[in-house]
Design an enzyme around this catalytic site. Structure first.
Site, PDB file in Angstrom:
ATOM      1  N   ASP A  85       0.854  -1.198   0.000  1.00  0.00           N
ATOM      2  CA  ASP A  85       0.000   0.000   0.000  1.00  0.00           C
ATOM      3  C   ASP A  85       0.887   1.245   0.000  1.00  0.00           C
ATOM      4  OD1 ASP A  85      -2.447   1.358   0.223  1.00  0.00           O
ATOM      5  OD2 ASP A  85      -2.275   1.490   2.404  1.00  0.00           O
ATOM      6  N   GLU A  93       2.668   5.126  -3.918  1.00  0.00           N
ATOM      7  CA  GLU A  93       2.637   6.100  -5.037  1.00  0.00           C
ATOM      8  C   GLU A  93       3.961   6.838  -5.176  1.00  0.00           C
ATOM      9  OE1 GLU A  93       0.214   5.765  -2.702  1.00  0.00           O
ATOM     10  OE2 GLU A  93      -0.965   4.561  -4.106  1.00  0.00           O
ATOM     11  N   ASP A 101      -9.315   3.933  -1.763  1.00  0.00           N
ATOM     12  CA  ASP A 101     -10.131   4.446  -0.655  1.00  0.00           C
ATOM     13  C   ASP A 101     -11.388   5.146  -1.131  1.00  0.00           C
ATOM     14  OD1 ASP A 101      -7.980   3.537   0.729  1.00  0.00           O
ATOM     15  OD2 ASP A 101      -7.185   5.505   1.213  1.00  0.00           O
TER      16      ASP A 101
HETATM   17  C1  LIG Z   1     -16.164   8.797  -7.235  1.00  0.00           C
HETATM   18  C2  LIG Z   1     -16.470   9.175  -5.843  1.00  0.00           C
HETATM   19  O1  LIG Z   1     -17.610   9.317  -5.478  1.00  0.00           O
HETATM   20  N1  LIG Z   1     -15.432   9.320  -5.027  1.00  0.00           N
HETATM   21  C3  LIG Z   1     -15.568   9.597  -3.616  1.00  0.00           C
HETATM   22  C4  LIG Z   1     -14.896   8.484  -2.818  1.00  0.00           C
HETATM   23  O2  LIG Z   1     -15.023   8.748  -1.459  1.00  0.00           O
HETATM   24  C5  LIG Z   1     -14.389   9.905  -1.016  1.00  0.00           C
HETATM   25  C6  LIG Z   1     -14.521   9.995   0.485  1.00  0.00           C
HETATM   26  O3  LIG Z   1     -15.846   9.844   0.859  1.00  0.00           O
HETATM   27  C7  LIG Z   1     -14.990  11.106  -1.739  1.00  0.00           C
HETATM   28  O4  LIG Z   1     -14.251  12.249  -1.381  1.00  0.00           O
HETATM   29  C8  LIG Z   1     -14.910  10.892  -3.238  1.00  0.00           C
HETATM   30  O5  LIG Z   1     -15.554  11.937  -3.913  1.00  0.00           O
END
Ligand SMILES: CC(=O)N[C@H]1CO[C@H](CO)[C@@H](O)[C@@H]1O
Ligand SMILES: *[C@@H]1O[C@H](CO)[C@@H](O)[C@H](O)[C@H]1NC(C)=O
Ligand SMILES: *[C@@H]1O[C@H](CO)[C@@H](O)[C@H](O)[C@H]1NC(C)=O
Ligand SMILES: *[C@@H]1O[C@H](CO)[C@@H](O)[C@H](O)[C@H]1NC(C)=O
Ligand SMILES: *[C@@H]1O[C@H](CO)[C@@H](O)[C@H](O)[C@H]1NC(C)=O
Ligand SMILES: *[C@@H]1O[C@H](CO)[C@@H](O)[C@H](O)[C@H]1NC(C)=O
Ligand SMILES: *[C@@H]1O[C@H](CO)[C@@H](O)[C@H](O)[C@H]1NC(C)=O
Ligand SMILES: *[C@@H]1O[C@H](CO)[C@@H](O)[C@H](O)[C@H]1NC(C)=O
Ligand SMILES: *[C@@H]1O[C@H](CO)[C@@H](O)[C@H](O)[C@H]1NC(C)=O
Ligand SMILES: *[C@@H]1O[C@H](CO)[C@@H](O)[C@H](O)[C@H]1NC(C)=O
Ligand SMILES: *[C@@H]1O[C@H](CO)[C@@H](O)[C@H](O)[C@H]1NC(C)=O
Ligand SMILES: *[C@@H]1O[C@H](CO)[C@@H](O)[C@H](O)[C@H]1NC(C)=O
Length: 838
Positions: free
Chosen positions: A419, A422, A542
């Protein structure tokens, strides 16, 4: 895994500022003209190019003399290499991405390349497939500067473009106005932005045919779709463009993965259900989770532990109180007894601490990234001030393998999870330099928000390149190793940032291959690059526990099929935020079909193991029952992916390219050629609008057939139910769903023969030991025609199970109903060919 959410609000403000920096006056760029007679040597055409006028120096210094080489690889894959004559620009070496320049398998499309020099815009080239121009840079001047390359090709009106990432986005990209930025970044999958991996391959579908292109370059870049063009804006390196002629989507992916590396073979057990969360407090809690899955009757194949097991989050250590090593070993032994597995996390960042042996040994081996003055580069990750392995340094592999060897002596895991590669760092720059080791970092480490942000000199164009890619951070270096940090060969990270996770995966897999010779390892990585699929699998990082993320998890999975990493999935029920019973039920109904099916959760979120809510538990039992029956089918498609790169999870547009209704579909997907999943991804919905392409579709559960001319159907979808259809014409090999993959694999086979309009069907089955590289294998082709079921194949693996049931589904058009014929109490061999009348 995790990310700092604090940084978000700040960074999104900066994003718009950097996007506004473009366009500038490119009209002054002269382009290039030919400067030598062309030569053809070993099938490679080459010619020198030189700047056709005064340099424009928009974002760097124009490079005057270039060399163009064109290799036409058997008509399907044209390589256009435009490099600086002096070869000073960084090029990815062939041992980092092991490119295969001598493809064997691809001889489908007949591509032709012509290049011209236009009096206004200079050198350009055109690639044609028959009458069609599929890549055309003429009319757009090539810009080739030390820190900026620009290459532009025309695309069709309202083009159907897929690929490029990693980015959480809808599957069909917006071709009218969108930018895909390639810069590996630890970010919580914000919609459309750059995240963990860098993949430049794109595909375009025109008139039912696909073609694609891959730019082999590790620098940060924007790929901009607008004004009927695709434009690459790259921060350095050379143009090494590979254009693939298709004509099917699978032909493109085949040619691409043949070039950069085929997906690795999987151990069969990885197809089972995985469970993880960040924030398990002790090994006791882990043991409870394992037991609670079992008592809920939900099959758990693999239990994962995040960084929680470590002693103050230091790699290769165990928390002596909550995760004492002997207790963790005991859990592993218990799992093994029940035919279950265990995987734990490892990060690249190594705590800078002379008393911490992995650091001391790494320092002695000169294995870490440096500052320009030769001192250690020290960033911050979970254990505080950390150094980072330099995968370019000559002794790093030996040091890393030794650390892993010692670690595996302590805990002989079934797989590894790497993990934060990057590589993520919470502070900007070498923030630990000059701070004494005695300064004990607070634990758990809190992220320092970069406010007020440091002032840096804009004169250092490796920190602040003049062309600002659309990376939504204040600086390119934010949240990662600084771009001016130095690798062993003197190379600064600016050029190779996107390769970090790929190189870590490559080096780590090499250890796993040595550790258990001939056993296929399982390795999961967050950061990826072109060709990483040869070493590791991926999860989409995440995400959040919300409905949009549930939807986006489907295109994110489909993107990785294009990228050559077919074993992929998103965190089921979502990572950040609290899931709800309804969301989690709907999510397992999708996630049970991800090739890589894992529940994972964040430390601040409420628990979401599949047994936590009655509705989720019931939905899980039902849908995992389908998944586990389909394991031989999944495994067959994974084995195919290692040969041809063809993805396991597929968008409808790849399967039905002639049907333009499928162009945008990314709420439904297929597994292989025969199984269609039409899930609910909207809150409170109890029906789903499912598009069924032309043909017969049989409901998985009640076998009811629909003969579609290609339209939407409203299907019932109560909360514990997900719609699954079998395509008429398929023969699906299934086994019984049991509590573990091993038990399922030992059960009897049932063949589902789903007939098409001509009362025919066919399907494949691949069998081997599911574990070793050099196992013998069997491939069987089943076909049904004229009331006869035939099994033909090459039989080298000794299979101990048999086909004990056959279900034949045939849709009777006149009556609009399905005739189901079940043949039981049979025993058909999987070690020889046969044919029976049914
Ligand atoms: C694509 C999308 O909805 N991404 C979300 C993933 O989750 C994070 C944390 O809740 C959001 O900030 C992103 O917009
Ligand atoms: C491209 O060049 C070939 C010769 O190499 C020529 O036969 C062909 O007509 C050209 N095609 C186009 C579209 O200009
Ligand atoms: C593309 O964008 C332009 C400018 O915003 C607009 O005029 C045009 O209609 C758009 N085309 C499509 C196909 O959306
Ligand atoms: C293109 O997209 C950007 C970012 O989403 C937006 O700000 C801009 O207005 C769009 N331009 C056009 C012409 O639609
Ligand atoms: C597209 O063309 C318009 C009009 O010429 C221009 O303003 C815009 O910047 C162009 N977009 C890109 C991404 O080049
Ligand atoms: C496991 O189930 C038991 C019995 O229902 C419960 O008390 C315990 O809290 C559960 N633990 C976890 C970690 O799920
Ligand atoms: C340094 O490492 C040693 C050995 O692992 C450990 O006991 C000590 O707590 C570490 N120091 C810090 C500041 O974490
Ligand atoms: C950055 O520079 C400005 C003006 O020169 C100064 O006021 C500010 O304190 C500096 N910020 C930092 C973090 O050094
Ligand atoms: C391949 O498998 C056989 C057993 O089937 C074993 O004897 C042999 O050592 C294996 N080869 C390699 C390279 O591991
Ligand atoms: C999630 O639920 C927990 C209680 O389990 C609560 O403390 C926390 O605030 C919730 N988080 C969000 C984002 O709602
Ligand atoms: C779903 O239903 C709940 C409860 O009735 C309601 O609060 C919520 O707004 C609904 N969501 C949508 C998207 O309609
Ligand atoms: C099917 O339904 C979706 C939305 O539910 C819609 O976007 C799409 O256009 C429909 N397809 C056809 C062929 O009607």
């Amino acid at each position: 895994m995790k990310v700092s959410t604090l940084l978000f609000s700040i960074s999104s403000l900066v994003a718009s500022a950097s996007a506004a920096a473009y366009p500038v006056s490119k009209a002054t760029c002269p382009g290039y003209k030919k400067a030598s007679y062309p030569q053809v040597e070993n099938g490679v055409y080459s010619v020198e190019l030189t700047l056709a006028g005064p340099p424009c120096n928009i974002y760097g210094n124009d490079i005057k003399d270039l060399k163009l080489s064109i290799t036409n690889t058997k008509g399907n894959n044209i390589r256009i290499l435009i490099e600086d004559k002096d070869k000073k620009q960084y090029q990815i070496s062939d041992d980092i991405v092991v490119v295969n320049r001598n493809p064997k398998n691809n001889n489908f499309a007949d591509l032709e390349i012509n290049h011209t020099v236009d009096p206004k815009t200079g050198f350009g080239f055109k690639i044609t497939r028959g009458d069609e121009v599929i890549f055309d840079t003429t009319g757009h001047p090539l810009i080739f500067e030390d820190q900026y390359l620009e290459l532009t090709s025309s695309i069709a009106d309202n083009a159907n473009i897929y690929g490029m990432g990693e980015s959480a986005d809808y599957f069909r990209r917006d071709s009218n106005n969108s930018t895909k930025t390639l810069w590996a970044r630890d970010a919580a999958t914000p919609l459309k932005e750059n995240v963990y991996g860098a993949h430049s391959i794109y595909m375009e579908k025109r008139n039912g045919k696909f073609h694609g292109a891959y730019l082999h370059n590790s620098h940060g870049m924007d790929i901009v779709l607008a004004n009927n063009t695709i434009q690459y804006r790259v921060l350095g390196g050379v143009i090494d463009l590979n254009v693939f002629g298709g004509p099917s989507a699978y032909d493109v992916i085949n040619a691409y993965t043949e070039l950069v590396g085929r997906p690795h073979p999987l151990p069969y057990w990885t197809l089972g259900l995985h469970n993880c969360r960040y924030g398990y407090k002790s090994i006791d809690e882990v043991n409870q989770v394992i037991a609670n899955y079992s008592s809920a009757g939900i099959p758990l194949e693999t239990m994962w532990i995040d960084i929680d097991y470590m002693d103050r989050t230091k790699d290769f250590t165990f928390d002596p109180v909550n995760f004492p090593i002997n207790r963790v070993q005991e859990t592993l032994r218990d799992l093994r007894k029940n035919k279950q597995k265990m995987v734990m996390m490892t990060d690249p960042a190594i705590q800078r601490n002379s008393s911490y042996a992995p650091f001391a040994r790494g320092l002695a081996k000169d294995a870490f990234i440096k500052n320009a003055d030769g001192s250690l580069y020290v960033g911050q990750v979970w254990p505080g001030y950390t150094t980072f392995p330099d995968w370019f340094a000559p002794n790093t592999e030996e040091w890393w393998h030794n650390e892993l060897d010692l670690y595996f002596n302590n805990i002989d895991l079934d797989g590894m999870w790497i993990d934060m590669n990057e590589a993520a760092s919470f502070c900007t720059g070498s923030c630990g330099s000059g701070i004494s080791e005695d300064v004990i970092p607070p634990f758990p480490w809190k992220v320092d928000p970069p406010v007020p942000h440091r002032n840096i000199s804009k004169d250092n164009t490796f920190l602040v390149p003049k062309y600002s890619i659309n990376n939504p951070q204040t600086e390119l270096s934010d949240k990662g190793i600084e771009t001016t940090a130095v690798h062993a060969n003197g190379l600064i990270d600016y050029h190779v940032h996107n390769l970090y996770g790929h190189m870590m995966a490559q080096t780590t897999r090499k250890f796993l291959d040595k550790h258990r010779p001939n056993v296929r390892p399982f390795l999961l990585t967050r950061s990826t690059f072109a060709g990483t699929g040869a070493y590791a699998s991926h999860w989409n990082g995440d995400n959040g526990s919300d409905w949009q993320n549930l939807h986006i998890s489907i295109p994110s999975m489909l993107d990785f099929g294009i990228f050559g990493i077919p074993f992929v999935g998103s965190d089921i029920c979502g990572f950040f935020g609290n899931s709800t019973e309804q969301l989690c039920a709907r999510w397992i109904e999708v996630g049970a079909f991800y090739p890589f099916s894992r529940v994972h959760n964040g430390i601040d979120s409420s628990p979401q193991e599949l047994y936590r809510w009655p509705v989720v538990a019931e939905a899980s039992r039902r849908v995992l029952n389908v998944r586990y029956q389909l394991l031989p089918y999944y495994y067959t498609y994974h084995s195919k992916s290692t040969i041809s790169g063809h993805p396991v999870a597929r968008p409808l547009v790849f399967e039905f390219p002639q049907d333009s209704n499928t162009n945008d579909i990314d709420k439904q997907f297929m597994i292989g050629e025969g199984i269609l999943i039409s899930p609910v991804v909207a809150e409170n919905a109890t029906t789903v609008e499912a598009y069924l392409p032309k043909g017969i579709w049989y409901d998985w559960y009640d076998h009811k057939g629909i003969m579609s001319q290609g339209r939407n159907y409203t299907l019932e979808a109560p909360i514990e139910h997900v719609n699954v259809h079998i395509k008429g014409g398929s023969i699906i090999s299934t086994q019984e769903a049991r509590m573990t993959v091993e038990e399922s694999r030992a059960s009897d086979f049932t063949l589902i023969v789903a007939l098409d309009e001509n009362s025919k069907a066919s399907g494949d089955l691949y069998l081997d030991d599911g574990l070793t590289y050099n196992t013998s294998h069997t491939t069987i082709n089943f076909s049904y025609d004229n009331k006869k079921l035939t099994s033909k194949g090459t039989y080298n693996y000794k299979e101990h199970t048999s086909i004990c049931k056959i279900i034949i589904l045939s849709y009777i058009k006149d009556k609009s109903e399905t005739l189901v014929v079940v043949k039981e109490n049979i025993k058909l061999d999987l070690n020889s060919s046969w044919s029976i009348e049914i």
